[in-house]
Design an enzyme around this catalytic site. Sequence first.
Site, PDB file in Angstrom:
ATOM      1  N   ASP A  27     143.064 -51.325 -10.018  1.00  0.00           N
ATOM      2  CA  ASP A  27     143.282 -52.378  -9.050  1.00  0.00           C
ATOM      3  C   ASP A  27     143.633 -51.710  -7.718  1.00  0.00           C
ATOM      4  O   ASP A  27     144.025 -50.538  -7.683  1.00  0.00           O
ATOM      5  CB  ASP A  27     144.425 -53.289  -9.522  1.00  0.00           C
ATOM      6  CG  ASP A  27     144.643 -54.460  -8.596  1.00  0.00           C
ATOM      7  OD1 ASP A  27     143.649 -55.122  -8.230  1.00  0.00           O
ATOM      8  OD2 ASP A  27     145.799 -54.719  -8.229  1.00  0.00           O
ATOM      9  N   ASP A  29     145.135 -53.626  -4.371  1.00  0.00           N
ATOM     10  CA  ASP A  29     146.348 -54.153  -3.745  1.00  0.00           C
ATOM     11  C   ASP A  29     147.539 -53.989  -4.682  1.00  0.00           C
ATOM     12  O   ASP A  29     147.549 -54.506  -5.793  1.00  0.00           O
ATOM     13  CB  ASP A  29     146.177 -55.635  -3.407  1.00  0.00           C
ATOM     14  CG  ASP A  29     145.155 -55.867  -2.306  1.00  0.00           C
ATOM     15  OD1 ASP A  29     145.300 -55.240  -1.252  1.00  0.00           O
ATOM     16  OD2 ASP A  29     144.217 -56.658  -2.517  1.00  0.00           O
ATOM     17  N   ASP A 226     149.000 -53.652 -11.300  1.00  0.00           N
ATOM     18  CA  ASP A 226     150.393 -53.994 -11.021  1.00  0.00           C
ATOM     19  C   ASP A 226     150.725 -55.421 -11.432  1.00  0.00           C
ATOM     20  O   ASP A 226     151.879 -55.823 -11.341  1.00  0.00           O
ATOM     21  CB  ASP A 226     150.697 -53.825  -9.531  1.00  0.00           C
ATOM     22  CG  ASP A 226     149.989 -54.876  -8.681  1.00  0.00           C
ATOM     23  OD1 ASP A 226     148.756 -55.031  -8.826  1.00  0.00           O
ATOM     24  OD2 ASP A 226     150.662 -55.556  -7.871  1.00  0.00           O
TER      25      ASP A 226
END
Length: 343
Positions: A27, A29, A226
Amino acid sequence: MSHQQDRSRPSGSSTALSEAYDTALLDLDGVVYAGGEAIGHAVESLARARAGGMHLAYVTNNALRTPDAVAEHLTELGVPAEPSDVITSAQAVARLVADQLPPGARVLAIGGEGLRVALRERGLVPVESADDDPTAVVQGYGGPDMAWGRFAEASYAIRRGLPWFASNTDLTIPGARGIAPGNGAAVEVVRIATGAEPQVAGKPLPPMHRETVLRTGAKRPIVVGDRLDTDIEGAFNGGVDSLLVLTGVTDAAQLLAAPPQHRPTYVDRDLRGLLTGQPEVTPAGDAYRCGGWSAAVRGGELVLEGEGEALDGLRALCAAAWTFAGAGVCGLETGKALAGLGL
């Protein structure tokens, strides 16, 4: 290599994750960057993983930018990337739409350039107005300055009976100044206005996993993210292992309360976790041990004893909380146990 069947505690690995898996599905961001700036230790960690032979693929639910723009940004940050290394939810939703509409179909695009480019790549024609005779509506993140009138255009078209697609439904997006509303918040605006439900392509749903596999050809992938409800659940749905990094929206308390589909295979502070093995969490009577820590549930409260690396304490706490919760919600007092870890 898979640990998908055991969701009662984080798994260990005797070798570095960059050696145990052939491809990292990363991922962006909150993992590689936030607010346009590289997250600490990301650049050097990814460089070492790549130098060791690991393929790096960047998988993002953010549909705003094109793969070319994302690759250019990564390269500027010191993470060399090609557009083909980037997989976006815009690409996943464009394939989903193209599977249901004929080539050349006109589609009302509510979002940024990344969405329009992905639609054209699939032979679809993006239009700007509900009066441009679209046959479907596709909604993706349009950035913080997206005009309110774009939601009105989507609502007009959807209320006429057109099918509605969304790139993703992440409610928030991390930035340099904090957590901001994401595409999911914008989707909720249109949902409230129309009473309709979109077909969603992004993580954690199967269209995104399909797009990622098709574009990377990964054989032994590990998802790195995250977010529990997108990255980790997406890995769970795809039957692959995952690494949660604590550089984005998920904190330690949320991790302890995670249901089985949100429990990562591994947990680490940041992307340096790719370069190391992961310590084993082992049962010891009514407790779980990791490193110098021992965690147990006593009287409805998580109890942590010992000393050492804070992450080892968190891993032990996860095992105790997840075992106690089983397939349910943790429901434990966690504050005292976490207080001494600084996480």
